[in-house]
Design an enzyme around this catalytic site. Structure first.
Site, short mmCIF file in Angstrom:
data_model
loop_
_atom_site.label_atom_id
_atom_site.label_comp_id
_atom_site.label_asym_id
_atom_site.label_seq_id
_atom_site.Cartn_x
_atom_site.Cartn_y
_atom_site.Cartn_z
N GLY A 194 0.79 -1.22 0.00
CA GLY A 194 0.00 0.00 0.00
C GLY A 194 0.82 1.26 0.00
O GLY A 194 1.95 1.28 -0.47
N LEU A 220 -3.90 -5.13 -5.66
CA LEU A 220 -2.79 -4.20 -5.44
C LEU A 220 -1.62 -4.88 -4.75
O LEU A 220 -1.77 -5.48 -3.69
CB LEU A 220 -3.31 -3.05 -4.57
CG LEU A 220 -2.27 -1.99 -4.20
CD1 LEU A 220 -1.80 -1.26 -5.44
CD2 LEU A 220 -2.84 -1.04 -3.18
N ASP A 221 -0.43 -4.75 -5.32
CA ASP A 221 0.81 -5.25 -4.72
C ASP A 221 0.78 -6.76 -4.49
O ASP A 221 1.51 -7.28 -3.64
CB ASP A 221 1.10 -4.53 -3.40
CG ASP A 221 1.25 -3.03 -3.58
OD1 ASP A 221 1.55 -2.61 -4.71
OD2 ASP A 221 1.05 -2.29 -2.61
N GLU A 222 -0.06 -7.48 -5.22
CA GLU A 222 -0.19 -8.92 -4.98
C GLU A 222 0.23 -9.75 -6.17
O GLU A 222 0.12 -10.97 -6.14
CB GLU A 222 -1.66 -9.25 -4.63
CG GLU A 222 -2.13 -8.76 -3.29
CD GLU A 222 -1.50 -9.51 -2.13
OE1 GLU A 222 -1.08 -10.66 -2.32
OE2 GLU A 222 -1.41 -8.92 -1.05
#
Lengths: 277, 277, 277, 277
Positions: A194, A220-222
């Protein structure tokens, strides 16, 4: 010019023998070969670099007929990829791409740079690359992404590189570029997902900060991680000096990942990658 | 034998001049000095290593009278710490401590080893260290910790070292050893807090695994971080080979942290550490 | 603006007390202090960062009168250094300097670039920095260096940065810039001194290649080392791919060294450095 | 139990197809495959890990008949190697081997330890391994090595591991164990060849110290390098603290190399290695 063969399929007996025998029959030279079998999921991955005269269609047909039904097979010339770079305000990742491109070391052709701020236009222009400023203010995400998409489509890139592009892309946008968007995240994922990862790192008092290059998926960011690097810090670092130290490791992580991606050395397997480094 | 002076207090003008002038007046040699001011929180930290004849009480009094009211000040002989090691079943961190202790390189005296499994008793005995087996089965945590506490109290250690002790200690237990319990966690915190970090790392597909040595406070895996180290992994690693690769980095991270802690080079500031490496 | 005090002298009792008491008397704030005593050679090193109103001459006089006779003492404003960059044909170190300079992150002002090849003139001009091409062909080293020296003298730089400047400077030239010339050598010194270190590394079959930033003295590749970094390689690397991988580690090593040098954190002690990182 | 196939030969067209087709014909499963072609020298290297019922002699014959005349081919069961450890006085590498052996993580069986000093006998005995003390005083190298050789021959080891064995072995001795002796050298070779590398490193003022695991050939510190690792140091390190920091990196470098060697992942090519890590 060499050729790259990319194979992903279920594992089966005799795969390597079948593949290499077909290539041998056609008089093709195997310059480089890497294979990996994921025993747990029973998946087979192979990358071949070939030299010699090759009829892609013929080879493709013969290989496919000897591979399991779920096989993904790509045969292509080993040549620079076409890419578009998306940026916001920070220069350090974009400049890395522009410089290596300018001096012929990127293994890719930058078609254009799209940014939601204007400040990097000057830098981009120095290197003769078209710069598109797409403001995100007073616009729905839908409209913003539609404007970007139009520019992207006009250039048909192989990859989108998010060189510190700080806007979250919608699932609709992402799904149009499956495993084709590479992002650099400024932390050692999955730590500090995040916003403001350096502030999070500062507040947690970590002794190393990192960067993660990954493919973008809908979460997100995964997405699947390609490369990660770290740099040591200590108590004397402020958030600002972490950001500064982080810049150098971010650009290096991104460029290392792109080197692998542009050389077709990365396979996506679910939410992970198989990387023939 | 040298002396160590440890000072933590609010920052104020003239602190260094006051402290060093007092020491100079008493004819003390400063062998080593490190100081750090946290500008954001206005905290001052200093570690001094002194040689010469020193009356600890006199120096302590004079220094305290020149320091801010909230000062924490410790003057001690630079000598090996007394420690107790807590373990469960894994040998790699315990053996590191036993070996370096046996060959005089630990800078600490291991008073005893306490474990909630029996299997490391044989190894511990090889090195002539008392081994206490405290079973946790069919016992409340309260009773389990009371049994441990009795052994600990009998040895009055300076530090407890959790060398892969896999039981979570209660807030009551922890609060008796404020900043005196060092744990090794088998991940790069704050990634993969909690159980099975290597399985979590495997499932996330990270390209590096790490270890974190930290002081234990009341919140699991949340204490002040002392040292962190990482080791690269790739797609070919299973959970088991990650665990194996992790063992070597865990023990190195722990021993690096203890070297700093036992040499009084680590200050705790809130949930962070100041480390004069 | 802060001030930097740099002290190097023989060790003596009470040095820290004397220095800090003088500063305290003048109402100066010590923002940061690092000191180190080389016990073997009995040398004392101190770096102070001060804030407040300071009369450099007054402080200089008082400090000098309390320091051993051989003391080297410098008091200066903490401000960007003036530098000249010398290059040959490779862009990767020069571009690093130009970019960080352009975006205000170099902590130095690049007065000009001097190169013995023309190809980097275009890049340098993009960033508005004067570029001087000094051809070395058909010239004695004496004449070549005289031409460079004239340009250098016209700019009175604090430091010369050899950003892959591949000509060996004469002892006469070097002695004019004692501890003021920083070079990046493309190997992990003292391995692979001299020409073609990557070829030497390839032929020896090493598993890591490195880079060394050092001050230049009269003996080629023998000056005091500031920073060193390495990057892993394996059997699949050719000389060319070692050179390419080496570029990224070279520029990072150089920039890390310059960050320390430009912030006055590096002392030269004989043929070594003391670095307050 | 799996099988390992090791192939080294001149490169030729169709090698992979031929090899894998023979294996497929016999119903063998390829669990893992790595190959590498040295384009410069036109050498081919392949390591296969196979499962299933295999008649080594039959496969060996068929493979040999399809390989170039200079082929080196080994088929063996994937099982722990038999090793002998040679030591002098330092415990840190020997203890690493003894511990990992004791807990079943060495992938080798230590037949005995031979040392030219007595002090490690106690440690070795703790782990139930035979210890032979072979004094080198008042003996010619010939006699000394003859005594060692007799013990070695009685155990027919696959590898000799020099775990800080500080005597230089004669060419006669070395030639009896071609590519079968692994040494750990306490520097980042080729820097600091010969005696007292840490003193050399200290005097040169390097910022990193390293360790190199390599096969022993007739030239001191010149054999094929298997693994190298480094650890950062700074001006505050004495020779003694470099030695201490070096111990941890030496043992890790050695154990990493042995893991690769004992798993048959290392090929020797002239004075270099090909490592399928």
């Amino acid at each position: 010019m060499n050729h790259i063969v990319h194979i992903a399929c279920s594992d089966a007996k005799g795969l390597v023998a079948n593949i290499t025998s077909i290539l041998f029959k056609h008089g093709v030279n195997i310059e480089e070969m890497r294979e990996y079998v994921d025993r747990q999921l029973s998946n087979f991955f192979m990358r071949l670099e070939l030299s010699g005269e090759i009829n892609h269609d013929v080879i493709q047909q013969e290989l496919l007929s000897s591979l399991p039904a779920n096989a993904s097979l790509k045969i292509s010339l080993k040549e620079p990829k076409n890419i578009i770079v998306l940026a916001t305000k920070e220069y350090h990742c974009l400049s890395e791409l522009l410089l290596k491109h300018h001096f012929g070391e990127l293994n890719a052709s930058i078609k254009c740079v799209i940014a939601n701020h204007e400040n990097l236009g000057d830098l981009t222009s120095k290197f003769g690359i078209p710069f598109f400023y797409v403001n995100h203010h007073n616009k729905s995400k839908e409209v913003f992404e539609k404007e970007i998409m139009e520019i992207v489509k006009a250039h048909s890139p192989d990859y989108l590189v998010l060189a510190k592009f700080m806007r979250i892309l919608s699932p609709e946008f992402v799904s149009s570029f499956n495993d084709k968007i590479v992002n650099i995240h400024h932390s050692f994922l999955p730590a500090f997902v995040g916003a403001n990862p350096y502030r999070q790192a500062f507040e947690r008092g970590v002794k190393m900060i990192g960067a993660t290059a990954h493919f973008v998926n809908n979460n997100l960011d995964e997405g699947p991680i390609i490369t990660q690097k770290i740099v040591p810090v200590d108590h004397s670092f402020t958030v600002e000096s972490m950001i500064s130290a982080g810049h150098d490791v971010e650009r290096q992580t991104l460029i290392d990942a792109l080197k692998l991606v542009f050389d077709d050395r990365v396979f996506v397997e679910g939410n992970k990658t198989v990387v023939f480094a």
